[in-house]
Design an enzyme around this catalytic site. Structure first.
Site, mmCIF file in Angstrom:
data_model
loop_
_atom_site.group_PDB
_atom_site.id
_atom_site.type_symbol
_atom_site.label_atom_id
_atom_site.label_comp_id
_atom_site.label_asym_id
_atom_site.label_seq_id
_atom_site.Cartn_x
_atom_site.Cartn_y
_atom_site.Cartn_z
ATOM 1 N N ASP A 190 -2.307 1.776 -4.902
ATOM 2 C CA ASP A 190 -3.549 2.235 -4.294
ATOM 3 C C ASP A 190 -4.632 1.170 -4.435
ATOM 4 O OD1 ASP A 190 -5.232 2.828 -6.832
ATOM 5 O OD2 ASP A 190 -3.371 3.932 -7.192
ATOM 6 N N HIS A 234 0.815 -1.216 0.000
ATOM 7 C CA HIS A 234 0.000 0.000 0.000
ATOM 8 C C HIS A 234 0.850 1.269 0.000
ATOM 9 C CE1 HIS A 234 -3.789 1.771 -0.201
ATOM 10 N NE2 HIS A 234 -4.262 1.578 1.019
#
Length: 460
Positions: free
Chosen positions: A434, A430
């Site tokens: 995204d 992450h």
């Protein structure tokens, strides 16, 4: 003139910094030629035989069996005739990749890895005995305190099997009660078959050994040490997780037709098409659309982080082997057909079971799939390795009821129908990926598997 060359342990796999010495094939005074076997080592991921690059005489062994050798450090001294020969720099890649502190600090495990300055010479302890056994069998022998040199092997070429160790223990106890609390179900079946003990007797024996037994502190295997280190580092990465259901009915029909076609055209051994080649190829096609998920995060001290976008789709497939979990990868999946991938999976599976996975098969992975659903489980949470930004885990296939809209007498009617469903679970880094990108990738992956004609249309 003669000179003595310290023969160093070369890098045998990506990220490997240490290996366990499984057995020696030589002793001091033995003459070796190029490509002769020197020793067998168990790395973080596989078992490998180390061969000589020189013609000469073995003068010193730096390690005993079961000790840990560091990559880039000497394992033997070889006396050669030419005084000008020095070991190639290629044998020390791990020193270039690891810091000096990492190489010189003590290993954090029960086996102490000696350094050059304090190495004991174990040459006098060696014999001519060579034992052929997998790391898993050797671990069982250590737990039972069995010297494998005295165990007759019933496997191919005299290889010692797990059953041979248990049979030897039984014979040494001269008919005494066998402690089965440490055995798994298959081993308990072996004990029952060879002792004639009933299930109740085995159960009573297990219960009594639990009461009278003692806790035992055991060392981690090389693969377990690698998992401990890698997973500790990986959990510092923030994971974005995404799960979705996929209907496999259309893919199951396509698979049956492909297997029928392969059987018709084959003039020898037929490569049976499983679901895994479809899973791997669909991942490659989706990676072509979303290349960031095939990338690697590059961090250098004092520099801004960057992404290495890798062109090759080297897709790793997690495999459960007798020595532990390994992740070999299929190179350049983007250029391979489904039959090519099926053949490569078969080769890797056979090599994994026999402990002969090569270091080349373990290097260079860019993306990983874990088909843990073959064992069980539906919803999974795979953990990334720091050299990749995405990993997928595939759950078991289930036959479940689903709603379907159909036209009956000109009217739209909803009805319940059976469907074959599996759940895919994705984890992405992450820091650079995204949630929307991960979701779009997963949706495309789902579409390719639910409509295999779209996958076939995109094959090159």
């Amino acid at each position: 003139m003669h000179s003595i060359i310290p023969y160093r342990l070369a890098d045998i796999g990506e990220g490997i910094t240490e290996c366990e010495i499984i057995q020696w094939f030589v002793k001091p005074g033995d003459r070796v030629s190029q490509f002769d076997k020197i020793c067998e080592v168990a790395s973080d991921k596989a078992t490998v035989e180390i061969t000589s690059r020189y013609d000469g005489v073995i003068r010193k062994l730096y390690y005993q069996d079961s000790e840990i050798a560091l990559v880039g450090k000497p394992i033997v001294d070889i006396e050669i005739e030419s005084p000008d020969v020095s070991e190639p720099a290629a044998s020390e890649p791990a020193i270039q990749e690891a810091t000096k502190d990492e190489i010189d600090k003590p290993a954090e495990h029960a086996f102490a890895a000696p350094t050059d300055s304090s190495c004991k010479d174990y040459s006098a302890d060696r014999t001519n005995d060579v034992v052929y056994a997998t790391p898993a069998v050797r671990r069982i022998a250590r737990e039972r305190k069995v010297d494998l040199r005295f165990v007759p092997g019933s496997g191919k070429g005299g290889r010692i099997l797990k059953e041979d160790v248990h049979r030897f223990v039984e014979q040494q106890k001269q008919g005494g009660a066998i402690e089965t609390s440490m055995l798994d179900s298959s081993e308990q079946q072996f004990v029952q078959a060879n002792t004639g003990a009933s299930a109740s007797e085995i159960s009573l024996s297990s219960a009594s050994s639990v009461v009278t037994g003692k806790d035992e502190l055991v060392s981690l295997s090389p693969i377990q040490r690698a998992m401990f280190r890698n997973m500790t580092e990986s959990l510092a990465i923030p994971h974005f997780r995404f799960k979705d259901e996929i209907e496999l009915d259309a893919l199951m029909q396509a698979r049956c037709r492909i297997n029928s076609y392969a059987a018709e055209i084959s003039d020898g051994e037929t490569v049976k098409m499983t679901y895994m080649p479809f899973f791997v190829k669909a991942a490659s096609l989706a990676l072509a659309k979303y290349p960031i998920l095939n990338a690697k995060v590059v961090t250098q001290p004092g520099e801004a982080p960057s992404l290495l976008l890798r062109a090759a789709h080297n897709i790793g497939v997690a495999m459960d082997t007798p020595g532990g979990l390994i992740v070999p990868n299929i190179k350049n999946v983007q250029t391979k057909s489904l039959l090519d991938i099926a053949a490569e999976l078969k080769r890797l599976a056979h090599a994994g079971k026999s402990g002969n996975i090569s270091s080349a098969d373990l290097k260079g992975g860019t993306f990983t799939l874990s088909n843990v659903g073959m064992i069980g489980g539906t919803y999974l949470s795979p953990v990334l390795v720091d050299s990749e930004v995405c990993i997928g885990a595939i759950g078991k296939v289930q036959r479940l009821p689903r709603f379907e809209t159909a036209m009956v007498d000109g009217a739209s009617v909803e009805r319940v129908v059976p469907r074959h469903i599996l759940v895919t679970s994705w984890s992405a880094d992450h820091r650079v990926v995204d949630g929307a990108t991960m979701a779009r990738f997963a949706v495309l992956y789902k579409r390719l598997l639910e409509h295999p004609e779209i996958m076939l249309a995109n094959l090159k």
